[in-house]
Design an enzyme around this catalytic site. Structure first.
Site, PDB file in Angstrom:
ATOM      1  N   ASP A  36       0.533  -1.406   0.139  1.00 15.86           N
ATOM      2  CA  ASP A  36      -0.334  -0.048   0.091  1.00 15.86           C
ATOM      3  C   ASP A  36       1.026   1.299   0.308  1.00 15.86           C
ATOM      4  OD1 ASP A  36      -1.269  -1.950   0.485  1.00 15.86           O
ATOM      5  OD2 ASP A  36      -2.731  -1.996   2.481  1.00 15.86           O
ATOM      6  N   VAL A  88      -2.092  -0.087  11.035  1.00 18.40           N
ATOM      7  CA  VAL A  88      -3.660  -0.616  10.350  1.00 18.40           C
ATOM      8  C   VAL A  88      -2.579  -1.871   8.490  1.00 18.40           C
ATOM      9  CG1 VAL A  88      -5.501  -0.035   8.687  1.00 18.40           C
ATOM     10  CG2 VAL A  88      -4.762   1.035  10.162  1.00 18.40           C
ATOM     11  N   CYS A  89      -1.918  -1.060   7.288  1.00 19.26           N
ATOM     12  CA  CYS A  89      -1.457  -2.354   6.816  1.00 19.26           C
ATOM     13  C   CYS A  89      -0.238  -2.806   7.013  1.00 19.26           C
ATOM     14  CB  CYS A  89      -1.663  -1.367   5.590  1.00 19.26           C
ATOM     15  SG  CYS A  89      -3.019  -0.560   4.755  1.00 19.26           S
ATOM     16  N   ALA A  90       0.245  -2.446   7.345  1.00 20.61           N
ATOM     17  CA  ALA A  90       2.138  -2.354   7.922  1.00 20.61           C
ATOM     18  C   ALA A  90       1.340  -3.756   9.488  1.00 20.61           C
ATOM     19  CB  ALA A  90       2.671  -1.815   8.114  1.00 20.61           C
TER      20      ALA A  90
END
Ligand SMILES: *[C@@H]1O[C@H](CO)[C@@H](O)[C@H](O)[C@H]1NC(C)=O
Ligand SMILES: *[C@@H]1O[C@H](CO)[C@@H](O)[C@H](O)[C@H]1NC(C)=O
Ligand SMILES: *[C@@H]1O[C@H](CO)[C@@H](O)[C@H](O)[C@H]1NC(C)=O
Length: 244
Positions: free
Chosen positions: A43, A141-143
Site C-alpha cells: 500500500d 493499519v496496513c503494516a
C-alpha cells in the site's frame, strides 16, 4: 505463629531468582538469510502518502524507494500490493512499480489486511520464503495487520519502520510496540542491507550495496565520496596531523 519479619526478604529473594531465571534464558539471534527472504511492498499508494505525518515528505519518498530497491540489490522475490486503487488511495508509486516489472502486483478489492486476500496469500506462499520483510502505509493499519497475520501463520516478520508511515509519531510508536509484542522485528533498511551483506568484503553483493548507499543513504554515500576523493586527489592540509 512464625514471625513475618522475614517476609519482605523472602519476596525480594523470590523476585531476584525469577529475574535471574529470565535473564538466563538462551537467546537466539535470528539473522536474515537471503535464500529465505522475500520483500513485501504494501500500500505504498500515492493517495495514502499524504496521511503520513511522522516523516517529512521528501525523506519518506526516499525511504519508500530505498525499501523497494533492496529487493533488486539482493535479488529477493518481491510482492507488491495495493488496495482500492480506483478510490482515494490511488495507485502504487509509479517508480516503485517500475523497479519491479516482473513481480506479482496484487490489487486488492478493498481488503485492509493484505492477508485477507487469497491472491496475495498465494503470491507470498509462492515465494517459498519464511523471512518476510515488509513496509506499509499506514504503520498501524496496513503494516501491523499484515505483520500480525503473518506471525500467526508462523512467518518471521521484519517491518522496515522507515518505509512505514502513520498519522503521528505516537500512533507509529504504539503500532511498533504492538508488533514487537507479537515477535515482529522492527528494523531500519540499513539492518536489512547489513545483515544480508554480512561482511563489507562480500564480493558478490558489495558493489550493489554501495550503489544502494549512494542512491538512498545520503550520509554514507557522501562518506564514500569523501573517501574516494581523498584517496584519488587528497593532500593533508597543514595542522591536520598535529593534534592526534
Ligand atoms: C544460499 O544459496 C546459495 C546458492 O544456492 C548457496 O551457495 C549458499 O550457501 C546459500 N546460503 C545459505 C546461508 O544457505
Ligand atoms: C554475501 O551475501 C549473500 C547474500 O546475503 C550471502 O549469501 C553470502 O554468504 C555473503 N557472503 C559472505 C562472504 O558473507
Ligand atoms: C580527482 O580529480 C580529477 C581532476 O580534477 C577529477 O576528474 C576526479 O573526479 C577527482 N576524483 C575524485 C574522487 O573526486
Amino acid at each position: 505463629m512464625p514471625s513475618l519479619n522475614f517476609l519482605p526478604l523472602v519476596v525480594l529473594f523470590l523476585g531476584f531468582a525469577y529475574a535471574q531465571g529470565i535473564s538466563s534464558q538462551p537467546y537466539y539471534f535470528e539473522r536474515l538469510d537471503a535464500n529465505n527472504t522475500a520483500l513485501l511492498i504494501i500500500d505504498h499508494q500515492v493517495g495514502l502518502i499524504p496521511l503520513v505525518r511522522d516523516y517529512e515528505p521528501d525523506e519518506f519518498r526516499n525511504n519508500l524507494l530505498a525499501h523497494a530497491a533492496i529487493g533488486n540489490v539482493f535479488n529477493l522475490p518481491t510482492v507488491l500490493s495495493s488496495t482500492s486503487e480506483t478510490g482515494p488511495n490511488g495507485p502504487l508509486v509509479p517508480e516503485i512499480v517500475a523497479m519491479h516489472p516482473n513481480a506479482p502486483y496484487i490489487k486488492r478489492q478493498g481488503e485492509i489486511d493484505a492477508w485477507d486476500n487469497a491472491d496475495f496469500r498465494a503470491a507470498v506462499q509462492a515465494t517459498g520464503k519464511q523471512q518476510l520483510i515488509l513496509a506499509g502505509i499506514t504503520t498501524d493499519v496496513c503494516a501491523t495487520f499484515l505483520a500480525l497475520s503473518l506471525r500467526q501463520e508462523g512467518y518471521s516478520v521484519w517491518v522496515n519502520a522507515q518505509a512505514s508511515g502513520a498519522a503521528s509519531k505516537t500512533v507509529a510508536d504504539d503500532a511498533k510496540a504492538r508488533m514487537r509484542d507479537a515477535g515482529v522485528h522492527v528494523i531500519s533498511p540499513y539492518v536489512v542491507v547489513s545483515d544480508l551483506l554480512r561482511t563489507w568484503a562480500n564480493n558478490t553483493y558489495n558493489v550493489q550495496a554501495i550503489g544502494w548507499d549512494f542512491a538512498y543513504w545520503t550520509l554514507r554515500g557522501y562518506m564514500t565520496d569523501a573517501h574516494a576523493a581523498a584517496i584519488q586527489n587528497g593532500t593533508l592540509v597543514p595542522g591536520e596531523l598535529d593534534f592526534n
